[in-house]
Design a protein around this motif. Sequence first.
Motif, PDB file in Angstrom:
ATOM      1  N   UNK A  83      -8.863   4.343  10.116  1.00 55.47           N
ATOM      2  CA  UNK A  83      -9.556   5.635  10.073  1.00 55.47           C
ATOM      3  C   UNK A  83     -11.050   5.414  10.273  1.00 55.47           C
ATOM      4  N   UNK A  84     -11.758   6.481  10.613  1.00 51.35           N
ATOM      5  CA  UNK A  84     -13.207   6.372  10.819  1.00 51.35           C
ATOM      6  C   UNK A  84     -13.998   6.644   9.547  1.00 51.35           C
ATOM      7  N   UNK A  85     -13.459   7.482   8.621  1.00 55.75           N
ATOM      8  CA  UNK A  85     -14.249   7.861   7.450  1.00 55.75           C
ATOM      9  C   UNK A  85     -13.500   7.812   6.119  1.00 55.75           C
ATOM     10  N   UNK A  86     -12.204   7.781   6.125  1.00 62.95           N
ATOM     11  CA  UNK A  86     -11.414   7.929   4.903  1.00 62.95           C
ATOM     12  C   UNK A  86     -11.001   6.579   4.337  1.00 62.95           C
ATOM     13  N   UNK A  87     -11.048   6.456   3.003  1.00 69.02           N
ATOM     14  CA  UNK A  87     -10.521   5.243   2.363  1.00 69.02           C
ATOM     15  C   UNK A  87      -9.097   5.506   1.886  1.00 69.02           C
ATOM     16  N   UNK A  88      -8.336   4.437   1.781  1.00 71.94           N
ATOM     17  CA  UNK A  88      -6.948   4.514   1.327  1.00 71.94           C
ATOM     18  C   UNK A  88      -6.696   3.379   0.341  1.00 71.94           C
ATOM     19  N   UNK A  89      -5.608   3.490  -0.405  1.00 77.80           N
ATOM     20  CA  UNK A  89      -5.154   2.386  -1.251  1.00 77.80           C
ATOM     21  C   UNK A  89      -3.646   2.265  -1.072  1.00 77.80           C
ATOM     22  N   UNK A  90      -3.086   1.232  -1.687  1.00 71.63           N
ATOM     23  CA  UNK A  90      -1.640   1.029  -1.632  1.00 71.63           C
ATOM     24  C   UNK A  90      -1.148   0.848  -3.060  1.00 71.63           C
ATOM     25  N   UNK A  91      -0.140   1.647  -3.435  1.00 66.00           N
ATOM     26  CA  UNK A  91       0.517   1.483  -4.724  1.00 66.00           C
ATOM     27  C   UNK A  91       1.968   1.117  -4.464  1.00 66.00           C
ATOM     28  N   UNK A  92       2.357  -0.037  -4.979  1.00 65.64           N
ATOM     29  CA  UNK A  92       3.723  -0.545  -4.897  1.00 65.64           C
ATOM     30  C   UNK A  92       4.265  -0.519  -6.318  1.00 65.64           C
ATOM     31  N   UNK A  93       5.516  -0.090  -6.538  1.00 67.62           N
ATOM     32  CA  UNK A  93       6.047  -0.027  -7.896  1.00 67.62           C
ATOM     33  C   UNK A  93       5.862  -1.349  -8.642  1.00 67.62           C
ATOM     34  N   UNK A  94       5.506  -1.235  -9.912  1.00 64.49           N
ATOM     35  CA  UNK A  94       5.331  -2.378 -10.816  1.00 64.49           C
ATOM     36  C   UNK A  94       4.168  -3.276 -10.431  1.00 64.49           C
ATOM     37  N   UNK A  95       3.284  -2.811  -9.587  1.00 61.62           N
ATOM     38  CA  UNK A  95       2.076  -3.553  -9.204  1.00 61.62           C
ATOM     39  C   UNK A  95       0.871  -2.647  -9.429  1.00 61.62           C
ATOM     40  N   UNK A  96      -0.291  -3.221  -9.734  1.00 65.34           N
ATOM     41  CA  UNK A  96      -1.482  -2.374  -9.866  1.00 65.34           C
ATOM     42  C   UNK A  96      -1.889  -1.806  -8.507  1.00 65.34           C
ATOM     43  N   UNK A  97      -2.514  -0.649  -8.535  1.00 68.89           N
ATOM     44  CA  UNK A  97      -3.008  -0.048  -7.301  1.00 68.89           C
ATOM     45  C   UNK A  97      -4.035  -0.986  -6.665  1.00 68.89           C
ATOM     46  N   UNK A  98      -3.983  -1.104  -5.354  1.00 77.70           N
ATOM     47  CA  UNK A  98      -4.955  -1.937  -4.657  1.00 77.70           C
ATOM     48  C   UNK A  98      -6.344  -1.315  -4.764  1.00 77.70           C
ATOM     49  N   UNK A  99      -7.351  -2.104  -4.456  1.00 75.39           N
ATOM     50  CA  UNK A  99      -8.686  -1.541  -4.289  1.00 75.39           C
ATOM     51  C   UNK A  99      -8.639  -0.599  -3.098  1.00 75.39           C
ATOM     52  N   UNK A 100      -9.603   0.292  -3.026  1.00 74.36           N
ATOM     53  CA  UNK A 100      -9.702   1.166  -1.863  1.00 74.36           C
ATOM     54  C   UNK A 100     -10.035   0.333  -0.630  1.00 74.36           C
ATOM     55  N   UNK A 101      -9.333   0.597   0.448  1.00 69.24           N
ATOM     56  CA  UNK A 101      -9.631  -0.017   1.735  1.00 69.24           C
ATOM     57  C   UNK A 101     -10.409   1.018   2.540  1.00 69.24           C
ATOM     58  N   UNK A 102     -11.654   0.727   2.777  1.00 69.63           N
ATOM     59  CA  UNK A 102     -12.489   1.606   3.574  1.00 69.63           C
ATOM     60  C   UNK A 102     -12.256   1.291   5.052  1.00 69.63           C
ATOM     61  N   UNK A 103     -12.766   2.113   5.972  1.00 70.07           N
ATOM     62  CA  UNK A 103     -12.521   1.854   7.386  1.00 70.07           C
ATOM     63  C   UNK A 103     -12.786   0.394   7.766  1.00 70.07           C
ATOM     64  N   UNK A 104     -11.818  -0.163   8.498  1.00 69.22           N
ATOM     65  CA  UNK A 104     -11.825  -1.534   8.997  1.00 69.22           C
ATOM     66  C   UNK A 104     -11.525  -2.574   7.915  1.00 69.22           C
ATOM     67  N   UNK A 105     -11.165  -2.152   6.704  1.00 65.39           N
ATOM     68  CA  UNK A 105     -10.782  -3.089   5.643  1.00 65.39           C
ATOM     69  C   UNK A 105      -9.266  -3.165   5.534  1.00 65.39           C
ATOM     70  N   UNK A 106      -8.781  -4.195   4.832  1.00 64.51           N
ATOM     71  CA  UNK A 106      -7.344  -4.432   4.731  1.00 64.51           C
ATOM     72  C   UNK A 106      -6.898  -4.615   3.288  1.00 64.51           C
ATOM     73  N   UNK A 107      -5.600  -4.437   3.085  1.00 62.10           N
ATOM     74  CA  UNK A 107      -4.906  -4.724   1.831  1.00 62.10           C
ATOM     75  C   UNK A 107      -3.689  -5.550   2.219  1.00 62.10           C
TER      76      UNK A 107
END
Length: 139
Positions: A83-107
């Motif tokens: 994305x160009x402006x939006x951050x996202x995270x990943x939540x997998x059951x029984x795992x803590x939520x990832x840090x926010x991935x801002x544009x061009x970042x990875x999880x």
Amino acid sequence: MTLHLLKLTLPFTVALCAVSSAFADDDKTAAICAEAEDRYVDLIGAPSADADGVTVVKMYKYNFCPAELTVPVGTTVRWVNVDKRTSHSVIIPDEPESDRAFPEETVEFTFLTEGDQRYLCGPHWETQKMIGMVKVVGE
């Protein structure tokens, strides 16, 4: 700790009910995912299928692309925010939520257990139905 687990459990209960509507418009999703792949190539310089040692899922316009994938046990999945402006995270059951991935970042997460693993974007699963699934199979 109990509150933390409750916080993660409630979204999955609601998200499971919304999964069928999350994949309803296949043509629109296909077009968005084609755009996501183009953005990925622009950012990385190669197709996502060429990623070495990982399976790539692009996060774009409130979608996981692909929304479903099947991988063998031991596979590392890399979610890339194209994305160009939006951050996202990943939540997998029984795992803590990832840090926010801002544009061009990875999880990244390595799947070590066989079975279907639904996951969601912390800030967008409810309002945008940003939900995905990794089917982990034995080798």
